[in-house]
Design a protein around this motif. Structure first.
Motif, PDB file in Angstrom:
ATOM      1  N   PRO A 154      33.825  36.528  41.221  1.00  0.00           N
ATOM      2  CA  PRO A 154      34.912  36.073  42.098  1.00  0.00           C
ATOM      3  C   PRO A 154      35.545  34.764  41.632  1.00  0.00           C
ATOM      4  O   PRO A 154      36.734  34.532  41.848  1.00  0.00           O
ATOM      5  N   SER A 155      34.760  33.903  40.985  1.00  0.00           N
ATOM      6  CA  SER A 155      35.322  32.640  40.495  1.00  0.00           C
ATOM      7  C   SER A 155      36.353  32.886  39.390  1.00  0.00           C
ATOM      8  O   SER A 155      37.345  32.157  39.290  1.00  0.00           O
ATOM      9  N   ARG A 158      39.505  34.071  41.153  1.00  0.00           N
ATOM     10  CA  ARG A 158      40.133  32.927  41.802  1.00  0.00           C
ATOM     11  C   ARG A 158      40.842  32.039  40.780  1.00  0.00           C
ATOM     12  O   ARG A 158      41.941  31.528  41.031  1.00  0.00           O
ATOM     13  N   GLU A 161      44.106  33.739  39.895  1.00  0.00           N
ATOM     14  CA  GLU A 161      45.047  33.572  41.005  1.00  0.00           C
ATOM     15  C   GLU A 161      45.615  32.159  41.035  1.00  0.00           C
ATOM     16  O   GLU A 161      46.823  31.969  41.223  1.00  0.00           O
ATOM     17  N   ASP A 162      44.763  31.169  40.832  1.00  0.00           N
ATOM     18  CA  ASP A 162      45.225  29.781  40.823  1.00  0.00           C
ATOM     19  C   ASP A 162      46.197  29.528  39.681  1.00  0.00           C
ATOM     20  O   ASP A 162      47.199  28.820  39.845  1.00  0.00           O
TER      21      ASP A 162
END
Length: 178
Positions: A154-155, A158, A161-162
């Motif tokens: 998930p990191s 993320r 996405e960032d």
């Protein structure tokens, strides 16, 4: 009976059938062969029932119904707008430019890529990006990543996405529409 007589009879029968098809039929105000073209006056109850039927059918006019003739007309709505944030869309394509694009649909906001290796990385990823809102907001962007070995941390999702959100903000500032 001669051929000429047979042809005359056939022509008369066809003409009669053709004229019979031209009649108004039942309910059109023409009572056909037997009424002389005049219909009987309707009672107030019949008039009320007919008006009720007209009102009930009024909402069922299907203006979006397509026929074979719709292919030959330009009936597309020119005012249709794309409900996808253009900055998120462009940033997604720029950030994931190392992945081969398999499918792109700007009207639904979906970008599907094939497997590709990021610059300086050794693991192959594939991504599906969904831009679901015209707002430049984190809630408008959904990213799903997968590697050949399965799920991605998930990191990592993320971080992608960032990166997309950061690039989208940069694009918006560059356009001067902040």
């Amino acid at each position: 009976m001669t051929l000429r007589t047979s042809l005359r009879i056939a022509a008369i029968v066809l003409a009669g059938l053709g004229l019979a098809g031209c009649g108004g039929g039942i309910g059109s105000g023409d009572s056909g062969l037997f009424g002389g073209g005049k219909s009987a006056p309707r009672t107030p109850e019949e008039e009320a029932a007919l008006e009720l039927q007209r009102q009930n059918l009024q909402g069922y006019e299907d203006k979006d119904r397509e026929t074979i003739w719709s292919l030959f007309t330009n009936s597309d709505n020119p005012n249709t707008t794309v409900e996808v944030n253009k900055y998120l869309w462009q940033a997604s394509l720029e950030i994931l430019n190392f992945l081969p694009i398999e499918s792109v649909d700007p009207f639904s906001g979906v970008i599907i890529t094939g497997y590709g290796t990021p610059p300086g990385g050794g693991k192959a990823y594939r991504a599906t990006v969904y831009v679901q809102d015209p707002a430049l907001d984190a809630r408008s962007l959904k990213v799903a990543l997968a590697s050949k070995s399965g799920q991605v941390a998930p990191s990592t999702v993320r971080a992608v996405e960032d990166a997309i959100l950061t690039r989208a903000r940069q694009l918006r500032v560059r356009d001067g529409k902040l």
